[in-house]
Write a protein that holds these residues in place. Structure first.
Motif, PDB file in Angstrom:
ATOM      1  N   ASN A 186     -12.830 -11.007   2.682  1.00  0.00           N
ATOM      2  CA  ASN A 186     -11.808 -11.807   3.362  1.00  0.00           C
ATOM      3  C   ASN A 186     -10.662 -11.014   3.980  1.00  0.00           C
ATOM      4  N   LEU A 187     -10.519  -9.747   3.625  1.00  0.00           N
ATOM      5  CA  LEU A 187      -9.376  -8.962   4.109  1.00  0.00           C
ATOM      6  C   LEU A 187      -9.812  -7.939   5.151  1.00  0.00           C
ATOM      7  N   ASP A 188      -8.865  -7.503   5.938  1.00  0.00           N
ATOM      8  CA  ASP A 188      -9.108  -6.440   6.916  1.00  0.00           C
ATOM      9  C   ASP A 188      -9.118  -5.111   6.165  1.00  0.00           C
ATOM     10  N   LEU A 189     -10.298  -4.533   5.998  1.00  0.00           N
ATOM     11  CA  LEU A 189     -10.444  -3.320   5.194  1.00  0.00           C
ATOM     12  C   LEU A 189      -9.970  -2.067   5.916  1.00  0.00           C
ATOM     13  N   THR A 190      -9.607  -2.187   7.183  1.00  0.00           N
ATOM     14  CA  THR A 190      -9.117  -1.020   7.916  1.00  0.00           C
ATOM     15  C   THR A 190      -7.631  -0.770   7.686  1.00  0.00           C
ATOM     16  N   LYS A 191      -6.932  -1.707   7.090  1.00  0.00           N
ATOM     17  CA  LYS A 191      -5.494  -1.548   6.814  1.00  0.00           C
ATOM     18  C   LYS A 191      -5.278  -0.571   5.667  1.00  0.00           C
ATOM     19  N   THR A 192      -4.146   0.114   5.695  1.00  0.00           N
ATOM     20  CA  THR A 192      -3.786   1.067   4.641  1.00  0.00           C
ATOM     21  C   THR A 192      -2.953   0.363   3.567  1.00  0.00           C
ATOM     22  N   CYS A 193      -3.363   0.525   2.326  1.00  0.00           N
ATOM     23  CA  CYS A 193      -2.643  -0.041   1.187  1.00  0.00           C
ATOM     24  C   CYS A 193      -1.364   0.774   0.974  1.00  0.00           C
ATOM     25  N   SER A 194      -0.245   0.104   0.898  1.00  0.00           N
ATOM     26  CA  SER A 194       1.026   0.825   0.783  1.00  0.00           C
ATOM     27  C   SER A 194       1.697   0.679  -0.576  1.00  0.00           C
ATOM     28  N   ALA A 195       1.044  -0.011  -1.508  1.00  0.00           N
ATOM     29  CA  ALA A 195       1.655  -0.236  -2.819  1.00  0.00           C
ATOM     30  C   ALA A 195       1.534   0.961  -3.752  1.00  0.00           C
ATOM     31  N   TYR A 196       0.540   1.830  -3.510  1.00  0.00           N
ATOM     32  CA  TYR A 196       0.285   2.922  -4.457  1.00  0.00           C
ATOM     33  C   TYR A 196      -0.307   4.113  -3.725  1.00  0.00           C
ATOM     34  N   GLU A 197       0.282   5.279  -3.979  1.00  0.00           N
ATOM     35  CA  GLU A 197      -0.245   6.520  -3.432  1.00  0.00           C
ATOM     36  C   GLU A 197      -1.053   7.210  -4.519  1.00  0.00           C
ATOM     37  N   LEU A 198      -2.332   7.347  -4.297  1.00  0.00           N
ATOM     38  CA  LEU A 198      -3.241   7.915  -5.282  1.00  0.00           C
ATOM     39  C   LEU A 198      -3.122   9.437  -5.276  1.00  0.00           C
ATOM     40  N   PRO A 199      -2.772  10.045  -6.411  1.00  0.00           N
ATOM     41  CA  PRO A 199      -2.652  11.511  -6.454  1.00  0.00           C
ATOM     42  C   PRO A 199      -3.931  12.193  -5.960  1.00  0.00           C
ATOM     43  N   GLY A 200      -3.757  13.147  -5.076  1.00  0.00           N
ATOM     44  CA  GLY A 200      -4.882  13.880  -4.530  1.00  0.00           C
ATOM     45  C   GLY A 200      -5.535  13.242  -3.316  1.00  0.00           C
ATOM     46  N   TYR A 201      -5.250  11.964  -3.092  1.00  0.00           N
ATOM     47  CA  TYR A 201      -5.868  11.244  -1.980  1.00  0.00           C
ATOM     48  C   TYR A 201      -4.853  10.627  -1.025  1.00  0.00           C
ATOM     49  N   GLY A 202      -3.677  10.348  -1.508  1.00  0.00           N
ATOM     50  CA  GLY A 202      -2.670   9.694  -0.674  1.00  0.00           C
ATOM     51  C   GLY A 202      -2.859   8.190  -0.664  1.00  0.00           C
ATOM     52  N   PHE A 203      -2.332   7.554   0.382  1.00  0.00           N
ATOM     53  CA  PHE A 203      -2.476   6.106   0.531  1.00  0.00           C
ATOM     54  C   PHE A 203      -3.862   5.821   1.103  1.00  0.00           C
ATOM     55  N   LEU A 204      -4.619   4.992   0.415  1.00  0.00           N
ATOM     56  CA  LEU A 204      -5.981   4.676   0.826  1.00  0.00           C
ATOM     57  C   LEU A 204      -6.015   3.421   1.690  1.00  0.00           C
TER      58      LEU A 204
END
Length: 170
Positions: free
Chosen positions: A120-138
């Motif tokens: 149901n969601l646009d999977l191309t958007k960047t999640c901004s709630a959490y920056e994953l160590p080593g990967y950044g914002f996914l």
């Protein structure tokens, strides 16, 4: 996007199926020194995957990279079973007795939530709630694949725990 939905559903269902094979009496038994119990492993995935579900459903921003930019790296790292990783403390399971029925229900709810979000969601958007160590914002797509590959890694470990406790191949 149908591919990622199916892959997520199959992986999370494989986790539920692997975990449900354990007798209640063995869910909280340590199979070998340095290992988590099956209950601890399931709790780790409940904590991790529910957190990712919140991130996927959380605030987003426009993406300035290909939506799948980190997918190959995530897959390479998590499906390399020769490397051992330490769990972040936020998703490290307590050393206690776990209720298998409760864990299975939580895993089921997460599977349904991930499928709904991916569908149901646009999977191309960047999640901004959490920056994953080593990967950044996914992106949402990368976050779903993180759940997939992280879960596949632990299904592999769960099968190893099973074979140690039952002294048979899974």
């Amino acid at each position: 996007m149908e591919k990622v939905i199916n892959e997520a559903n199959e992986t999370l269902l494989a986790l539920e199926n692997a975990f449900s094979k354990f007798d209640t009496s063995l869910v909280n038994k340590v199979p070998f020194e340095g290992s988590w119990t099956a209950g601890q492993l399931a709790e780790h995935l409940v904590l991790s995957n529910s957190g990712f579900l919140q991130v996927i459903n959380g605030p987003v921003r426009e993406t300035d990279k290909p939506a799948d930019f980190m997918v190959a790296q995530i897959k390479k790292e998590f499906l390399n079973f020769d490397v051992k990783y330490d769990s972040p403390k936020e998703i490290y399971p307590e050393n206690r007795a776990y209720n298998p029925s409760e864990l299975l229900e939580n895993l089921r709810q997460i599977r349904v939530g991930i499928s709904e979000a991916a569908g149901n969601l646009d999977l191309t958007k960047t999640c901004s709630a959490y920056e994953l160590p080593g990967y950044g914002f996914l992106t949402r797509l990368e976050a779903v694949y993180f759940v997939i590959y992280h879960t596949q890694r632990h299904v592999h470990q769960l099968k190893n725990i099973y074979s140690q406790l039952y002294k048979i191949d899974f």
